[in-house]
Scaffold this motif. Structure first.
Motif, mmCIF file in Angstrom:
data_model
loop_
_atom_site.group_PDB
_atom_site.id
_atom_site.type_symbol
_atom_site.label_atom_id
_atom_site.label_comp_id
_atom_site.label_asym_id
_atom_site.label_seq_id
_atom_site.Cartn_x
_atom_site.Cartn_y
_atom_site.Cartn_z
ATOM 1 N N LEU A 22 4.168 -59.645 -37.746
ATOM 2 C CA LEU A 22 3.175 -59.095 -36.888
ATOM 3 C C LEU A 22 4.090 -58.486 -35.820
ATOM 4 O O LEU A 22 3.872 -57.379 -35.512
ATOM 5 C CB LEU A 22 1.946 -59.692 -36.379
ATOM 6 C CG LEU A 22 0.844 -60.014 -37.499
ATOM 7 C CD1 LEU A 22 0.021 -61.125 -36.983
ATOM 8 C CD2 LEU A 22 0.401 -58.482 -37.879
ATOM 9 N N ILE A 23 4.797 -59.381 -35.155
ATOM 10 C CA ILE A 23 5.509 -59.212 -34.043
ATOM 11 C C ILE A 23 6.704 -58.062 -34.375
ATOM 12 O O ILE A 23 6.818 -57.157 -33.432
ATOM 13 C CB ILE A 23 6.228 -60.326 -33.293
ATOM 14 C CG1 ILE A 23 5.126 -61.142 -32.732
ATOM 15 C CG2 ILE A 23 7.056 -59.854 -32.085
ATOM 16 C CD1 ILE A 23 5.561 -62.601 -32.012
ATOM 17 N N GLU A 25 6.477 -55.975 -36.647
ATOM 18 C CA GLU A 25 5.953 -54.512 -37.052
ATOM 19 C C GLU A 25 5.409 -53.894 -35.704
ATOM 20 O O GLU A 25 5.317 -52.589 -35.551
ATOM 21 C CB GLU A 25 4.996 -54.451 -38.151
ATOM 22 C CG GLU A 25 5.665 -54.729 -39.396
ATOM 23 C CD GLU A 25 4.834 -54.874 -40.764
ATOM 24 O OE1 GLU A 25 3.658 -54.753 -40.474
ATOM 25 O OE2 GLU A 25 5.556 -54.781 -41.682
ATOM 26 N N TYR A 26 5.202 -54.650 -34.744
ATOM 27 C CA TYR A 26 4.675 -54.148 -33.341
ATOM 28 C C TYR A 26 5.749 -53.507 -32.620
ATOM 29 O O TYR A 26 5.882 -52.528 -32.179
ATOM 30 C CB TYR A 26 3.869 -55.178 -32.430
ATOM 31 C CG TYR A 26 3.479 -54.928 -31.286
ATOM 32 C CD1 TYR A 26 2.885 -53.667 -30.970
ATOM 33 C CD2 TYR A 26 3.742 -55.621 -30.178
ATOM 34 C CE1 TYR A 26 2.596 -53.228 -29.654
ATOM 35 C CE2 TYR A 26 3.461 -55.162 -28.819
ATOM 36 C CZ TYR A 26 2.755 -54.065 -28.553
ATOM 37 O OH TYR A 26 2.507 -53.595 -27.496
ATOM 38 N N THR A 29 7.101 -50.037 -33.536
ATOM 39 C CA THR A 29 5.979 -48.995 -33.501
ATOM 40 C C THR A 29 6.329 -48.405 -31.868
ATOM 41 O O THR A 29 5.925 -47.237 -31.570
ATOM 42 C CB THR A 29 4.465 -49.154 -33.688
ATOM 43 O OG1 THR A 29 4.215 -50.362 -32.605
ATOM 44 C CG2 THR A 29 4.088 -49.617 -35.002
ATOM 45 N N VAL A 30 7.001 -49.266 -31.080
ATOM 46 C CA VAL A 30 7.018 -48.886 -29.651
ATOM 47 C C VAL A 30 8.600 -48.448 -29.293
ATOM 48 O O VAL A 30 9.363 -49.177 -29.710
ATOM 49 C CB VAL A 30 6.736 -50.172 -28.665
ATOM 50 C CG1 VAL A 30 6.584 -49.718 -27.553
ATOM 51 C CG2 VAL A 30 5.211 -50.675 -29.229
ATOM 52 N N ILE A 39 3.840 -58.260 -24.923
ATOM 53 C CA ILE A 39 3.678 -58.627 -26.209
ATOM 54 C C ILE A 39 2.459 -59.628 -26.428
ATOM 55 O O ILE A 39 1.804 -59.689 -27.036
ATOM 56 C CB ILE A 39 4.895 -59.247 -26.845
ATOM 57 C CG1 ILE A 39 6.300 -58.386 -26.777
ATOM 58 C CG2 ILE A 39 4.882 -59.808 -28.323
ATOM 59 C CD1 ILE A 39 7.375 -58.813 -27.101
ATOM 60 N N PHE A 42 -0.853 -58.119 -26.076
ATOM 61 C CA PHE A 42 -1.004 -57.135 -27.469
ATOM 62 C C PHE A 42 -1.505 -58.210 -28.332
ATOM 63 O O PHE A 42 -2.792 -57.972 -29.057
ATOM 64 C CB PHE A 42 0.016 -56.613 -27.927
ATOM 65 C CG PHE A 42 -0.236 -55.599 -28.997
ATOM 66 C CD1 PHE A 42 -0.804 -54.163 -29.169
ATOM 67 C CD2 PHE A 42 0.037 -56.185 -30.362
ATOM 68 C CE1 PHE A 42 -1.056 -53.588 -29.947
ATOM 69 C CE2 PHE A 42 -0.287 -55.459 -31.522
ATOM 70 C CZ PHE A 42 -0.671 -54.121 -31.391
ATOM 71 N N PHE A 43 -0.987 -59.239 -28.375
ATOM 72 C CA PHE A 43 -1.600 -60.707 -29.324
ATOM 73 C C PHE A 43 -2.190 -61.543 -28.446
ATOM 74 O O PHE A 43 -1.865 -62.747 -28.536
ATOM 75 C CB PHE A 43 -0.207 -61.063 -29.858
ATOM 76 C CG PHE A 43 0.443 -60.202 -31.083
ATOM 77 C CD1 PHE A 43 -0.308 -59.942 -32.162
ATOM 78 C CD2 PHE A 43 1.441 -59.739 -30.452
ATOM 79 C CE1 PHE A 43 0.646 -58.834 -33.061
ATOM 80 C CE2 PHE A 43 2.230 -58.766 -31.444
ATOM 81 C CZ PHE A 43 1.761 -58.438 -32.662
#
Ligand SMILES: [Zn+2]
Ligand SMILES: [Zn+2]
Ligand SMILES: [Zn+2]
Length: 139
Positions: A22-23, A25-26, A29-30, A39, A42-43
């Motif tokens: 998850l981290i 892939e986040y 995107t940025v 971070i 976001f999570f």
């Protein structure tokens, strides 16, 4: 999980866990580098210690590099050429005083000629000013 994520983890010998995927892939995107608190925000449901440890692992394995600007540590994904204990992030970082974003500027690289004279463990080159996005908005 994307195939590219699986490949990136395999290439750098990182075990797959849900939070790591998850981290990663986040971060992908940025375009700007993200601080730990970005971070965490976001999570927001995730355990903060897990997030911190994930970033530490990513850094050790050559998957992300740290940038320090205005005393804030930020993280950005590395190029494929980075490896465990062997980062190759010799590029300039740019901090925008207006939007506070820090970006990698791979086109400006610290010269390798210095390596013959010095033992360089870490390189931090930071330029500050107004980024192209903000400049365009102010026109
Ligand atoms: Zn790196
Ligand atoms: Zn800006
Ligand atoms: Zn960078």
């Amino acid at each position: 999980m994307k195939k590219a994520t699986e490949d990136a983890f395999a290439g750098k010998n990182i075990r797959l866990t849900t939070m790591r995927i998850l981290i990663y892939e986040y971060l992908e995107t940025v375009t700007a580098a993200l601080s730990l608190s970005d971070i965490e925000k976001f999570f927001h449901k995730a355990d903060k210690v897990t997030i911190y440890r994930t970033l530490q692992t990513f850094q050790e394995k050559g998957l992300v590099h740290k940038i320090t600007d205005e005393n804030v540590v930020k993280y950005k994904l590395c190029a494929e050429t980075c490896a465990e204990e062997n980062h190759n992030d010799r590029h300039l970082h740019f901090y925008c005083k207006n939007c506070k974003e820090t970006t990698c500027r791979e086109e400006i690289i610290f010269p390798e000629s210095m390596d013959n004279q010095l033992q360089i463990d870490e390189i931090q080159i930071l330029a500050k000013g107004i980024c192209d996005k903000c400049l365009r908005l102010s026109l």
